[in-house]
Write an enzyme that holds these catalytic residues in place. Sequence first.
Site, short mmCIF file in Angstrom:
data_model
loop_
_atom_site.label_atom_id
_atom_site.label_comp_id
_atom_site.label_asym_id
_atom_site.label_seq_id
_atom_site.Cartn_x
_atom_site.Cartn_y
_atom_site.Cartn_z
N GLU A 80 0.85 -1.19 0.00
CA GLU A 80 0.00 0.00 0.00
C GLU A 80 0.88 1.24 0.00
O GLU A 80 0.40 2.35 0.12
CB GLU A 80 -0.99 -0.02 1.17
CG GLU A 80 -0.35 -0.03 2.55
CD GLU A 80 -0.53 1.28 3.29
OE1 GLU A 80 -1.66 1.67 3.52
OE2 GLU A 80 0.50 1.92 3.62
N CYS A 112 -3.34 -4.66 3.77
CA CYS A 112 -2.29 -5.52 4.31
C CYS A 112 -2.27 -6.92 3.70
O CYS A 112 -1.50 -7.76 4.14
CB CYS A 112 -2.42 -5.64 5.82
SG CYS A 112 -2.25 -4.07 6.66
N HIS A 233 -2.55 -12.49 10.22
CA HIS A 233 -2.13 -11.08 10.07
C HIS A 233 -2.05 -10.45 11.46
O HIS A 233 -2.84 -10.75 12.35
CB HIS A 233 -3.13 -10.32 9.20
CG HIS A 233 -2.85 -8.84 9.16
ND1 HIS A 233 -1.61 -8.35 8.83
CD2 HIS A 233 -3.63 -7.77 9.44
CE1 HIS A 233 -1.65 -7.03 8.90
NE2 HIS A 233 -2.85 -6.64 9.27
#
Lengths: 344, 138
Positions: A80, A112, A233
């Site tokens: 990103e 992400c 994550h």
Amino acid sequence: MLGIVGYGAYIPKYRIKTAEIAKIWGKNPKEIEKGLLIKEKSVPGIDEDTITIAVEAGQNALARSGINPKDIGALFIGSESHPYAVKPSGTVVAEALNINRELRLADMEFACKAGTAAMQIILSMVKAGDIKYGMAIGADTSQGRPGDALEYSAAAGGAAFIIGKDPAAIIEDTYSFTTDTPDFWRREGENYPKHGARFTGEPSYFRHIIQATKGLLNKVGRNIEEYDYVVFHQPNGKFPVKAMKYFKVPKEKYLPGLVVDRIGNCYSGSSPIGLTAVLDIANEGDKILLTSYGSGAGSDSFSIIVTKRLKEIRDKAKKTEYYIERKQYISYGVYTKFRKKLKI
Amino acid sequence: MIKMVHRSSIPLHWRLYEPKYKLVGNKCLKCGESFFPPRNICPNCGRKGALKKIVFSGRGTIYSYTVIRTPLDGFEQQTPYVIGVIKLKEGPKIVGQIVDTEIRDITIGKEVKSVFRKIYDDSPSGLIHYGLKWVVIE
Ligand SMILES: [Zn+2]
């Protein structure tokens, strides 16, 4: 059998402590550390960006794979924080890594989880027989608005994976779950992201991680107990641990891949770096479950089985733990200089 | 030894990707000397020389260095920074920035390796020039 034939991580050496940031904004450092379970985060050097991080991680992946970069037929980089709005990071990375010019290439973006999305695309291309090997990279130098909660976690780092035949770790299958969820976004031309606080947590991170993980388990017909390592994550230290508890995953199975408390959230590099840390220690036959999360929102879940090749390749490049422990602390002043928050 | 071109045009930057990104130089097969940047003719052997493209290992030692405290345009944010003369393992000397190393840890003779970094950007809207810098091997 297809899967990971080479992998590598890179984390910049600079760290800023949560307490150092909290001090600047008059917050209680202990409270913030306890709330986020992040002690410190990585900060890119002034001359580092997603492209340079991707090159370092890519070099490590190439070293482990032992393959000729000219045999790589596709490169997808998820981030990103691509340095250019228009001009793919991959073009520079491919040139620097001496990758073949007969190359399928595009930059990916999905908060992400762009790195794992890249892994899925490469896997499909290899599976289809279109390419022999492909490289997928997740890398970021993410930024939080000064004073915002994200400033404590937004970090820098990346991981690269070369996917092909005769793997060190078989990618058995993947599964994705995607919805339109307004938890986090950044508009074109804006320096910092915004978050829809009400959508943080339950409807975003937890819903997608849980749905994708369950979907994968259902698809491969396994129970989560069959996995030796689980990586989710890690936007902070709290969320992944809570999700692990939901799935009743014991500590010894998730701590090896939980790196956020020492380096922060590396966004597209976050769960991929966690996976590299596990690959650095896993044994033949070990099963690894990886689930990423990207705001907006979606999750990709992977079922991975280690082969005997892993032991042969892992010492051919610096391990993830080396990069985590190699560090130099900086003050908030130096941090603002490094992150170009100073106007000269 | 090459002079570091501080600012290069976009076409010049593009033409020099091989030496700048990958340390591509050449070697004379007749006398064995290596050159960086690559030469068109071997200065020792002249027309009798035979030059072959080689990729340098990216390893070397610090031959000399200086700390820059009054920066060139575009390097203000990096001040102070260190410019070194690196003697490559294969022989040639090259000028480049030594980074990620505390100034007190930089001494002549220390081993270094190349890393791929941003050198400078033309402007916030301009091209980003990437290339190799050097870090002391820990
Ligand atoms: Zn000669």
